[in-house]
Design an enzyme around this catalytic site. Structure first.
Site, PDB file in Angstrom:
ATOM      1  N   ALA A  68       0.822  -1.111  -0.047  1.00  0.00           N
ATOM      2  CA  ALA A  68      -0.017  -0.040   0.022  1.00  0.00           C
ATOM      3  C   ALA A  68       0.972   1.396   0.109  1.00  0.00           C
ATOM      4  CB  ALA A  68      -0.889   0.100   1.081  1.00  0.00           C
TER       5      ALA A  68
ATOM      6  N   GLY B 188      -1.019 -15.737  -2.378  1.00  0.00           N
ATOM      7  CA  GLY B 188      -1.097 -14.885  -3.671  1.00  0.00           C
ATOM      8  C   GLY B 188      -1.768 -13.718  -3.628  1.00  0.00           C
TER       9      GLY B 188
ATOM     10  N   GLU C 244      -8.578 -20.614  -3.140  1.00  0.00           N
ATOM     11  CA  GLU C 244      -8.270 -20.797  -2.016  1.00  0.00           C
ATOM     12  C   GLU C 244      -9.921 -20.692  -1.385  1.00  0.00           C
ATOM     13  OE1 GLU C 244      -5.680 -17.767  -0.747  1.00  0.00           O
ATOM     14  OE2 GLU C 244      -3.745 -18.616  -1.735  1.00  0.00           O
TER      15      GLU C 244
ATOM     16  N   HIS D 208      -5.637 -17.048  11.038  1.00  0.00           N
ATOM     17  CA  HIS D 208      -5.475 -17.845   9.999  1.00  0.00           C
ATOM     18  C   HIS D 208      -5.311 -19.386  10.806  1.00  0.00           C
ATOM     19  CE1 HIS D 208      -3.644 -20.067   6.460  1.00  0.00           C
ATOM     20  NE2 HIS D 208      -3.763 -18.821   5.897  1.00  0.00           N
TER      21      HIS D 208
ATOM     22  N   ARG E 222     -12.439 -18.683   6.147  1.00  0.00           N
ATOM     23  CA  ARG E 222     -11.169 -18.950   7.066  1.00  0.00           C
ATOM     24  C   ARG E 222     -11.714 -18.832   8.573  1.00  0.00           C
ATOM     25  NH1 ARG E 222      -6.293 -15.196   5.236  1.00  0.00           N
ATOM     26  NH2 ARG E 222      -5.888 -16.687   3.948  1.00  0.00           N
TER      27      ARG E 222
ATOM     28  N   HIS F  98      -3.515 -13.274  12.020  1.00  0.00           N
ATOM     29  CA  HIS F  98      -2.961 -13.154  11.128  1.00  0.00           C
ATOM     30  C   HIS F  98      -3.278 -11.831  10.131  1.00  0.00           C
ATOM     31  CE1 HIS F  98      -1.638 -14.459   7.086  1.00  0.00           C
ATOM     32  NE2 HIS F  98      -2.852 -14.371   6.714  1.00  0.00           N
TER      33      HIS F  98
ATOM     34  N   GLU G  72      -3.635  -2.498   5.319  1.00  0.00           N
ATOM     35  CA  GLU G  72      -4.186  -3.392   6.566  1.00  0.00           C
ATOM     36  C   GLU G  72      -4.401  -2.217   7.643  1.00  0.00           C
ATOM     37  OE1 GLU G  72      -1.798  -6.738   7.753  1.00  0.00           O
ATOM     38  OE2 GLU G  72      -3.299  -7.045   9.425  1.00  0.00           O
TER      39      GLU G  72
ATOM     40  N   ARG H  12     -11.964 -11.410   6.115  1.00  0.00           N
ATOM     41  CA  ARG H  12     -11.400 -11.273   4.792  1.00  0.00           C
ATOM     42  C   ARG H  12     -11.288 -12.334   3.849  1.00  0.00           C
ATOM     43  NH1 ARG H  12      -6.043 -11.823   3.157  1.00  0.00           N
ATOM     44  NH2 ARG H  12      -5.448 -12.237   4.849  1.00  0.00           N
TER      45      ARG H  12
END
Ligand code: SIN
Length: 520
Positions: free
Chosen positions: A14, A47, A111, A227, A273, A330, A354, A365
């Protein structure tokens, strides 16, 4: 005192994207706490999720982002993310980012909670590093950008309600005051607030704490993503076992060797997640949980070279062994509240990536949306800085930030010395893991609050990096605990044992100057 046009705090995806854009209009200083290579960006394995397949792909990416976020995603922000993503990724390609290809075509993997394979990766499992290297190569060629390593943000300067710069601590321990027309926070996350995290040591929530102390509003701090699969072995680091492993077919099995995800979600190992993380925590109460890739007939060393190298140190091999995993902190969905153009509640202050909360992730997310967030919103925030003009005249008055440095320097009953500071930080991190982690309730959160109050008395002070980080972690921990106590429901990553249901009305939490409110 130094004067620049734009100050960017943070040199991840960012910060560098924003700096590149701002450099068209003036001088930019980018500060980062360690070497330029050390950011959360560089650690991203799996990724970058991007819908390069046309309108239908974009529409599906939007819907996947919305549903992962459990009713709390800001649709406008999510639409900008998925619609502008492809263009930003084309720019990366033009600047030389080498994503993995097969027969000349970009390879895409799948994913959790993605309806299509749309995750681009680089060097197998080193996507963030490849992007960081190519972005850095690009910005290093821009004369008007100065990159300042080993420089820590201390506090923001505020004059008449406007942010006018920041105090910084340089690598030699000197305090520098930098005045700027606008400050853009891109300082990443705060994983270090928890004892178990995939984040690097630099992720201490500095930007959120600086903004909050300066009077900015923060939002959704109760939504911290754990995570599901960080490596789990006594004494070993909580190294990330990328979601891409499950994308390539890995099963999750419990201590009895049984797959268990069918009891938790129809998408099995590729469920959102938060669902997978809670399932692993529950199954983990009866023994270890493992990733199992023994049935996957692929060259796993070639697909996951970084993970394979890490596991080899423990004599483990993806194709041969069960890999022990458990969740770890995470990603922060909350942060400094901004509009979709990175404008915070304070004039002169912008945030992206973030550290910011546009509401793009809602309560949870979607996997691999974070690199895309940095890329898209870094540019949008820089464009807002430019559009807003930011032609403030510098008058040389002493500003609030200078006073904050003085306050931080004063002693009291604070712990002193390196070892005591590390013990203090470790205590805070364990407290947060125990009482404000994946599964929460009012009693535990109140225990966390009491623990944080006790830690405040002995907070390390002084102008050295670890003391500043300790102070920032304490601010972030307090914001998480207060917001988590206030949200009496379970939604996305925020799970309350005492309020297991979701409320019907989706609202964002907002904190400013100690006051918690809920806003739509
Ligand atoms: C992973 O590779 O599992 C992490 C990617 C992300 O956090 O989105």
């Amino acid at each position: 005192m130094e004067q620049v046009d734009f100050l960017v705090v943070g040199a991840g995806i960012a910060g560098l994207s924003a700096a590149n854009c701002l450099s068209r209009l003036g001088s930019v200083v980018v500060v980062t706490k360690e070497e330029l290579a050390e950011s959360n960006t560089a650690y991203a394995q799996g990724g970058i999720a991007v819908a390069m397949g046309g309108d239908e792909d974009v529409a599906l990416h939007l819907e996947d982002t919305m549903s992962a976020g459990d009713g709390l995603v800001n649709r406008e922000a999510a639409a900008m993310l998925v619609e502008q993503g492809p263009q930003r990724v084309e720019e990366l390609l033009a600047w030389g980012t080498k994503f993995d290809r097969e027969n000349g075509e970009l390879m895409r993997t799948r994913e959790g909670a993605h309806s299509l394979p749309r995750i681009l990766h680089a060097n197998g499992d080193a996507t963030g590093k490849e992007i960081a290297v190519s972005l850095l190569r690009h910005v290093r060629e821009v004369d008007s950008i100065e990159l300042m390593e080993w420089t820590t943000g201390v506090d923001l300067l505020v004059e008449n309600g406007r942010v006018t710069g920041a105090t910084l601590l340089d690598g030699e321990g000197g305090v520098r005051v930098v005045r700027a027309k606008a400050v853009l926070l891109a300082s990443g996350g705060a994983g270090q607030v928890y004892s178990d995290t995939t984040n690097p040591a630099v992720a201490t929530g500095d930007g959120i704490a600086m903004a909050y102390r300066a009077g900015a509003e923060v939002s959704d701090m109760e939504f911290y993503q754990f995570h599901p699969t960080a490596f789990s072995a006594p004494g070993a680091p909580r190294f990330l076992m990328s979601e891409a492993l499950r994308g390539e077919g890995a099963y999750l099995v419990n201590a009895k060797g049984e797959r268990f995800m069918e009891r938790y979600h129809r998408l099995l190992e590729l469920a959102p997640r938060d669902v997978v993380a809670r399932a692993i925590t529950r199954e983990g109460m009866d023994g270890e949980v493992y990733l199992d890739m023994r049935h996957v007939k692929k060259d796993l060393q070639a697909r996951f070279p970084g993970i394979s190298r890490f596991l080899a140190q423990y004599r483990l091999d993806l194709g041969r062994d069960l890999i022990p995993v458990r969740p770890a902190a995470h990603y922060m969905m909350g942060g400094v509240r901004t509009d979709v153009h990175g404008r915070t509640s304070l004039p002169g202050l912008y945030a992206a990536g973030e550290v910011a909360c546009t509401g793009v992730h809602g309560a949870n997310r979607l996997a691999s949306n974070s690199l895309l967030e940095g890329l898209v919103f870094g540019v949008l925030a820089a464009e807002a800085v430019i559009a807003d003009g930011n032609e403030r005249k510098v008058d040389g008055q002493r500003a609030d930030g200078d006073l904050a440095v003085d306050r931080a320097a004063s002693g009291g009953s604070s712990v002193t010395g390196e070892a005591a500071t590390e013990r203090w930080i470790a205590e805070l991190r364990s407290l947060m893991w125990k009482y404000a982690g994946l599964l929460r309730d009012a009693e535990g959160l109140r225990q966390a609050q009491r623990g944080l109050d006790a830690l405040a008395v002995t907070m390390p002070r002084g102008i050295f990096r670890r003391a500043l980080e300790a102070r920032n972690l304490h601010v972030v921990a307090g914001l998480i605990v207060t917001s988590a106590l206030g949200r009496e429901e379970s939604r996305g990553a925020h799970y309350r044992n005492d309020f297991p249901e979701r409320n019907t009305v989706a609202r964002h939490s907002a904190m400013r100057a100690g006051e918690l409110t809920f806003v739509s």
